[in-house]
Design an enzyme around this catalytic site. Structure first.
Site, PDB file in Angstrom:
ATOM      1  N   SER A  80       0.843  -1.187   0.000  1.00 30.39           N
ATOM      2  CA  SER A  80       0.000   0.000   0.000  1.00 30.39           C
ATOM      3  C   SER A  80       0.884   1.244   0.000  1.00 30.39           C
ATOM      4  O   SER A  80       2.092   1.161   0.156  1.00 30.39           O
ATOM      5  CB  SER A  80      -0.903  -0.001   1.238  1.00 30.39           C
ATOM      6  OG  SER A  80      -1.825  -1.053   1.148  1.00 30.39           O
ATOM      7  N   GLY A  81       0.255   2.403  -0.190  1.00 30.74           N
ATOM      8  CA  GLY A  81       1.025   3.640  -0.223  1.00 30.74           C
ATOM      9  C   GLY A  81       1.201   4.179  -1.640  1.00 30.74           C
ATOM     10  O   GLY A  81       1.795   5.237  -1.838  1.00 30.74           O
ATOM     11  N   HIS A  82       0.687   3.405  -2.639  1.00 30.00           N
ATOM     12  CA  HIS A  82       0.805   3.824  -4.044  1.00 30.00           C
ATOM     13  C   HIS A  82      -0.541   4.218  -4.631  1.00 30.00           C
ATOM     14  O   HIS A  82      -0.707   4.277  -5.850  1.00 30.00           O
ATOM     15  CB  HIS A  82       1.385   2.695  -4.884  1.00 30.00           C
ATOM     16  CG  HIS A  82       2.646   2.111  -4.347  1.00 30.00           C
ATOM     17  ND1 HIS A  82       3.751   2.887  -4.091  1.00 30.00           N
ATOM     18  CD2 HIS A  82       2.988   0.848  -3.996  1.00 30.00           C
ATOM     19  CE1 HIS A  82       4.712   2.115  -3.610  1.00 30.00           C
ATOM     20  NE2 HIS A  82       4.266   0.886  -3.536  1.00 30.00           N
ATOM     21  N   LYS A 137       4.780  -6.286 -10.096  1.00 29.28           N
ATOM     22  CA  LYS A 137       5.880  -5.332 -10.204  1.00 29.28           C
ATOM     23  C   LYS A 137       7.160  -6.035  -9.750  1.00 29.28           C
ATOM     24  O   LYS A 137       7.151  -6.773  -8.767  1.00 29.28           O
ATOM     25  CB  LYS A 137       5.605  -4.095  -9.329  1.00 29.28           C
ATOM     26  CG  LYS A 137       4.301  -3.385  -9.727  1.00 29.28           C
ATOM     27  CD  LYS A 137       4.188  -1.988  -9.137  1.00 29.28           C
ATOM     28  CE  LYS A 137       4.066  -1.919  -7.632  1.00 29.28           C
ATOM     29  NZ  LYS A 137       2.932  -2.686  -7.062  1.00 29.28           N
ATOM     30  N   HIS A 195       9.034   3.603  -3.347  1.00 26.80           N
ATOM     31  CA  HIS A 195       8.952   3.179  -1.951  1.00 26.80           C
ATOM     32  C   HIS A 195       9.722   4.091  -1.026  1.00 26.80           C
ATOM     33  O   HIS A 195      10.177   3.676   0.026  1.00 26.80           O
ATOM     34  CB  HIS A 195       9.480   1.756  -1.804  1.00 26.80           C
ATOM     35  CG  HIS A 195       8.669   0.765  -2.577  1.00 26.80           C
ATOM     36  ND1 HIS A 195       9.010   0.358  -3.833  1.00 26.80           N
ATOM     37  CD2 HIS A 195       7.506   0.154  -2.279  1.00 26.80           C
ATOM     38  CE1 HIS A 195       8.099  -0.495  -4.276  1.00 26.80           C
ATOM     39  NE2 HIS A 195       7.172  -0.629  -3.363  1.00 26.80           N
TER      40      HIS A 195
END
Lengths: 330, 208
Positions: A54-56, A104, A218
């Protein structure tokens, strides 16, 4: 650290609750942490599953829907999902035509998807995998983890999703997904680091007059640090790196992607420079996306991704799509 | 070393990871993505809970359960890698109720092979292998030298610690730190650091 969270440990679950509440076109399995397209599986259609840390956002959950993904598996922030999640997603979208995993290229993502593909195969689901590795900032070699997957993931998900929607078989969907990846290249630039909730402070230090070139998604530092300069010059550095790797020419799909904390006005300034650069090289930006699509939390900066189009890829790009973050033609 | 000993080992690991959580995360922030401490803390907390719920009867069954739990709960690269290490060690122990230092050495070699098969890392790539391999070698040597179990575990822990510290000048060739190229030099590898914690915990379990 100031963040709109309830607690560090519940970030992903709390966000999934919001996604479920905001988008009735999705079915969110909160227990297994899988975002499904409502009505999945669809009989006879190849299922598309992606996932990653998560975070994207909006990657990947925001790209679940008609013409794109059938399911997305969010891991913890910047941490790949676990095999259990991926198996639930894979079984949940298999309509008998098999499932494509869009992965990815990061060691963790690759390992967890690999385990899930093997175990799903044991349970009778045919799985094909396409690795996305478009980031030219990383030198590729047999002795390293290889290039990272970044912005091209969106292109692969959109174009392979459009083909799957026509009822094409798994091998064809996988072929077009790989072709998109091979024709795509990306380069990222950070003006600031980002702050991972669990860490509580920025992932690296960057002075007021410095930028990081060749970043991933990241919050990791890039390959080199450089002085801050005009957008035109920064774009030239990014585009030179792409052009040196895969010379730009012909009809090109271009994304100028914000890393999460970049004002849209700056992204448009970047896009203008990217478009001018392409013209200089004899290439044309015939399709474009400008906005926050593959982000890195609150990082300021951008990435640029190009894909050299063919007639088939352009048609599939233009095909109708209806997801929370990408929708047209329907 | 019986089932109780290995349960104590997992307790010691969970405590050490909890205590070093922020340190591991900061090491990871320097050359990775700042999640290593949080991930391992989540994983070993889950492993401890799984053990409390299932009460495995042999060291082998216990370690396989720990490994499977890590694979299921941690994510990232460290979940599959650490999970595989524990599963392979557990499988090497078979049904035995009591594990000798020689059998522990065999189990550790199996763990190392599993990690290398999955991650394709060699010694010197700046990964957990740089702590795991020297520890396995030191334990094997200690067994050959006929050292007492506590001394053998002491030797393995020292070798893992030294191996982790020796990653500082290396340039990463595997994992997320490899994206930094030469800029990965000068930082201790978080995976090697956490592997050293595992061996420190093994020593601590023996002196309980």
């Amino acid at each position: 650290m100031k963040k709109l969270i309830n607690s560090v440990d519940s970030v992903v679950t709390d966000a999934l609750r919001g996604i479920a509440a905001a988008h009735p076109s999705l079915r969110v399995d909160l227990e297994n942490k899988v975002v499904f397209r409502a009505g999945a599986p669809r009989p006879g259609k190849v299922g598309l599953v992606s996932g990653g840390g998560s975070g994207h956002e909006p990657l990947h959950g925001g790209f679940v829907g008609h013409g794109m993904l059938d399911a997305a598996c969010p891991g913890e922030v910047f941490t790949s999902p676990v095999p259990d999640q991926l198996i639930e997603a894979t079984k949940g979208v298999d309509g008998g035509a098999g499932v494509l995993h869009i992965v990815k290229n990061y060691t963790g993502d690759v390992l967890n998807f690999q385990m899930a593909a093997e175990l799903s195969g044991d349970e009778g689901v045919e799985v094909a995998t396409v690795l996305v590795n478009d980031d030219v900032a990383v030198q590729d070699s047999l002795f390293t983890a290889g290039r990272r997957g970044t912005g091209a993931t969106l292109f692969v998900e959109k174009i392979a999703g459009a083909l799957a929607e026509t009822g094409a078989p798994l091998a064809e969907v996988a072929r077009v997904a790989r072709e998109v990846n091979e024709r795509s290249r990306s380069f990222g630039v950070a003006l600031t680091p980002c702050t991972v909730p669990a860490a509580g402070k920025p992932t690296f230090e960057l002075g007021d007059t410095e930028i990081e070139l060749g970043i991933g998604i990241h919050g990791e530092p890039g390959r080199t640090r450089a002085p801050m300069r005009e957008a035109r010059e920064i774009v030239r550095t990014a585009m030179d790196a792409i052009d040196a790797d895969l010379p730009l020419s012909g009809e090109t799909l271009v994304m100028v992607n914000g890393m999460g904390g970049t004002p849209l006005i700056e992204l448009y300034i970047v896009f203008a420079e990217v478009e001018a650069y392409l013209r200089e090289k004899g290439a044309t930006a015939v399709r474009s996306l400008v906005g926050n699509y593959v982000t890195s939390l609150d990082m300021q900066g951008f990435s640029v991704t190009t894909c050299s189009l063919t007639g088939e890829l352009t048609r599939l790009w233009d095909a109708p799509v209806e997801t929370p973050a990408l929708r047209w033609g329907r | 070393m019986n089932t109780q000993f290995f349960a104590a080992w997992i307790e010691e690991i969970a405590a050490a990871v909890r205590a070093q959580r922020d340190h591991l995360t900061q090491l990871d922030a320097a050359i990775g993505d700042a999640d290593h401490g949080a991930n391992l803390d989540r994983g070993f907390t889950a492993a401890r809970e799984a053990l409390a719920g299932a009460s495995p009867q042999t060291p082998g069954a216990l370690l396989v359960l720990v490994g499977s739990t890590l694979i299921r709960k941690v994510g990232g690269a460290s979940g599959p890698l650490y999970g595989t290490a524990f599963r392979e060690m557990g499988k090497a122990f078979g049904e035995a109720a009591e594990i000798s230092p020689a059998e522990l050495s065999t189990g550790l070699n199996a763990a190392l092979s599993g990690v290398q098969r999955l991650g394709a890392a060699a010694e010197g790539d700046k990964t957990m292998v740089d702590a795991l391999a020297p520890a396995a070698q030191a334990l094997a040597q200690a067994v050959r030298d006929g050292l007492k179990p506590e001394e053998a575990l002491e030797a393995a822990a020292a070798a893992a610690e030294q191996g982790a510290r020796a990653t500082v000048p290396l340039q990463a060739r595997k994992g997320r730190a490899s994206y930094l190229g030469p800029r990965s030099v000068g930082h201790e590898d978080p995976g090697a650091a956490s592997t050293a914690l595992l061996f420190g915990a093994l020593k601590a379990a023996a002196s309980r």
